[in-house]
Design a protein around this motif. Structure first.
Motif: not given
Length: 140
Positions: A8-18, A77-82, A118-120
């Motif tokens: 979930x964290x990696x997906x969020x980062x990749x989507x943010x970069x996109x 669930x977990x979105x805020x944490x991620x 890179x963070x993702x």
């Protein structure tokens, strides 16, 4: 306690970069208040929040501005944490405060997108222990 998964964290980062790659990079606020919500440029933290599904751009007719606000429903669930873990990992990647780094007038869109990607990559296994450590810092 809801935990953030590494996926979930990696997906969020990749989507943010996109989001930044396609919409553009904004400095000084989460979102460009003078653009329509669907295409408004975002800062790194704003893009992470939008990607996590905890915020979305809205247009306020009264003030004639676009801003980020809650989505109006409970995030997954977990979105805020991620989102928190993603922001913390980006802070580690760049070595300082994300907002100040993002808003540096010499900072380019490419630099921000590359740092988020890179963070993702770091958020994917085998870096699960690092994410658990970052997560524990947020809640201890």
């Amino acid at each position: 306690m809801t935990t953030a998964s590494t996926t979930q964290t990696a997906e969020i980062l990749r989507t943010a970069a996109d989001l930044i790659q396609t919409r553009g990079l904004y400095k000084g606020a989460f979102v460009d208040p003078h653009q329509v919500p669907e295409t408004a440029p975002l800062c790194a933290l704003g893009a992470i929040d939008v990607a996590a599904g905890i915020s979305r751009p809205h247009y306020d007719k009264t003030y004639g501005r676009t801003y980020l606000s809650g989505v109006g429903t409970t995030p997954e669930p977990g979105a805020l944490a991620a989102s928190g873990v993603a922001s913390d990992l980006l802070r580690e990647e760049i070595g300082g405060a994300v907002a100040m780094w993002n808003d540096d007038r010499k900072r380019t869109k490419g630099e921000v997108v590359n740092a988020i990607r890179r963070t993702a990559d770091r958020a994917d296994p085998p870096y699960q222990r690092r994410i658990r450590k970052a997560w524990s810092k947020l809640w201890t």
